[in-house]
Scaffold this motif. Structure first.
Motif, short mmCIF file in Angstrom:
data_model
loop_
_atom_site.label_atom_id
_atom_site.label_comp_id
_atom_site.label_asym_id
_atom_site.label_seq_id
_atom_site.Cartn_x
_atom_site.Cartn_y
_atom_site.Cartn_z
N ILE A 10 39.30 31.66 45.24
CA ILE A 10 40.61 31.07 45.54
C ILE A 10 41.69 31.97 44.98
O ILE A 10 41.77 32.18 43.76
N VAL A 253 43.81 25.80 49.42
CA VAL A 253 42.72 24.97 48.93
C VAL A 253 43.29 23.72 48.28
O VAL A 253 44.18 23.79 47.42
N SER A 282 38.12 30.33 40.84
CA SER A 282 39.56 30.11 40.95
C SER A 282 40.29 31.26 40.28
O SER A 282 40.12 31.51 39.08
#
Length: 524
Positions: A10, A253, A282
């Protein structure tokens, strides 16, 4: 049937793309998801003022990347990263028309310092040379997972001079500068660097940061990337594609999907779900990971509570200025050849006063301003004969409750940013850059609120994913429980600048997160 990936990352900033590259090189199928329409995060360049004027929106200097193994390992040069290495690496200009200029040539730098103070010149030589001796250890410490508290304590106890080093790591800039230098000008030269990562003169832990940045630049250079910092993220994306990885933009996301203690993929804001066979990483800021992607039920109350009180640091305001011609500094033409120039009074106390005003919610009267000579160093950034500068104002309040300038009535940034910028530009012209304002073609002002609007990871207008304070460094960065790139969800990791070693274009957090992941998967 929707495609399934081994790993989903992400965030397509420098760290997300770096992490993805290493995972893809190890043979994993990797998808990077970026919520914005373009990749880059804090390494983006745009025409913010006028056509043909290419400004670095956030990061400008390629500073920590000079000691990073990532550019060579991923061959970023072959993918378009071309560095410009100015001989004059940085300078500090003072309101009386004098300045200190630091060059790549150590002897010329020391010779420039000697008229100010023989003692301080000698101290600077020792500090610069110390970095050269410590470089290998610093690189190893930055590009690996941080030591645990127990391992750190053991190392301190068993290493000669270990406790002296620990003392230095906890010192404030003012404490260290007062015991190291005799002149306020040299104290200010180093002290300014603490503010780059939100460490004020009296904050614990600022001394080590000030020394590191000041010495690293002299020893390794203060390079700019030809064409703008977006070339870094583009090169990383090319390296990723070369190894079969994919990047998808405009893909925000909403949630990491967790079942029975393991992540199985992500859900986008559109409702689309994408499966991940092995890991989710992340590389957005740690606040989003905890509150948005996972939630308290996945990370636990202790981590959720710690992130709720996480210290983001002081906000930043930036003025991007297109000029009809280059403007000379009052301190001399050589300053325009430096990559960046600190603008402040010769006083640690003045810097501290400005930060105190900021932290009290006031618009500081004379904050530290860092002037980046973007088009002088890289003429491709502006049309021929024109010029482009960036003025980074370090230490402005996120919420305005007062005004130390005595000129600005507005208390919200949308109304206050233009008059505050006008005050700062007038001050800069009067003290450092005579005639500046009459040569301005256009000035684009990004307040802390604008910074956060443009990039969600610039939380509260900050640029470092969390203040660099002793209790938010090493294995405690961002917070205990997330300090080794791992989360309580066994296959969810983090690798942003909120992790060790922190802020700056080093690509280290992404590199280190990938190294941890591959070791956990038995691929390291």
């Amino acid at each position: 049937m929707p495609k399934t990936y081994d790993a989903i990352v992400i965030g397509a900033g420098q760290n997300g793309l770096t992490c993805a590259c290493y995972l893809a090189r190890a043979g994993l199928s990797v998808l990077v998801l970026e919520q914005y329409g373009a990749i880059g995060g804090m390494t983006i360049s745009e025409e913010l003022t006028l056509p043909g004027f290419q400004s670095d929106v956030h990061a400008t200097g390629y500073q920590l990347a000079n000691i990073s193994p990532v550019p060579a390992e991923l061959d970023l040069a072959a993918h378009g990263v071309e560095l410009i290495e100015p001989e004059r690496v940085y300078a500090h200009a003072f309101p009386d028309g004098r300045a200190i200029v630091v060059e790549r040539d150590l002897e010329r730098t020391i010779a420039a310092l000697e008229p100010w103070s023989q003692r301080d010149a000698a101290a600077c030589r020792r500090l610069f040379e110390l970095f050269g001796r410590e470089r290998a250890n610093l690189v190893q410490s930055m590009f690996d997972a941080p030591l645990t508290f127990a391992a750190t304590a053991q190392a301190l106890a068993s290493t000669p001079g270990g406790m002296a080093r620990e003392r230095f790591s906890l010192q404030s800039v003012r404490s260290w500068a007062n015991e190291t230098f005799e002149t306020e000008v040299v104290r200010s030269l180093f002290g300014a660097f603490g503010l780059f990562v939100g460490s004020a003169p009296d904050d614990a832990g600022g001394a080590e940061i000030a020394w590191l940045f000041g010495a690293l630049l002299q020893q390794t250079g203060n390079n700019l990337v030809r064409g703008g910092m977006h070339q870094v993220s583009r090169a990383l994306a090319c390296a990723l594609a070369e190894h079969g990885g994919e990047t998808r933009t405009s893909a925000s996301v909403d949630r990491i999907l967790v079942d029975d203690g393991l992540a199985r993929g992500v859900r986008l804001a559109t409702g689309e779900e994408i499966d991940a066979r092995q890991v989710v990483v992340s590389c957005a800021d740690p606040g989003q990971l905890v509150s948005r992607f996972l939630g308290a039920e996945a990370v636990g109350a202790e981590i959720a509570d710690a992130m709720a009180t996480y210290e983001w640091g002081d906000a930043t305001m930036v003025m991007y200025v297109a000029l009809d011609r280059p403007v000379e500094f009052a301190a001399g033409p050589e300053l325009r050849q430096a990559a960046h120039v600190h603008l402040s009074p010769p006083s640690i106390g003045a810097m501290a006063e400005a930060v105190n005003q900021c932290r009290a919610g006031q618009l500081p009267n004379a904050p530290l301003v860092v002037a980046w000579n973007e088009s002088t160093i890289d003429p491709s950034r502006a049309p021929e004969g024109k010029a482009l500068m960036k003025f980074v104002v370090l230490g402005t309040p996120w919420k305005i409750s007062g005004d130390a300038t005595g000129k600005i009535a507005a208390r919200d940034w949308d109304a206050a940013k233009e008059p505050y910028a006008a005050h700062l530009l007038e001050s800069i012209e009067r003290a450092y850059l005579p005639g500046l304002r009459r040569h301005i073609l256009k000035c684009a002002v990004h307040s802390p609120v604008d910074m956060n609007r443009k990039l969600s990871s610039a939380v509260r207008g900050t640029i470092s994913h969390g203040a660099m304070l002793p209790y938010q460094k090493g294995s405690m960065r961002p917070v205990p429980g997330l300090g080794q790139y791992r989360t309580p969800v066994a296959n969810v990791y983090l690798g942003d600048s909120g992790c060790h070693p922190g802020a700056g274009v080093s690509m280290a957090p992404g590199h280190n997160a990938a190294k941890t992941i591959l070791a956990d998967l038995g691929l390291g």
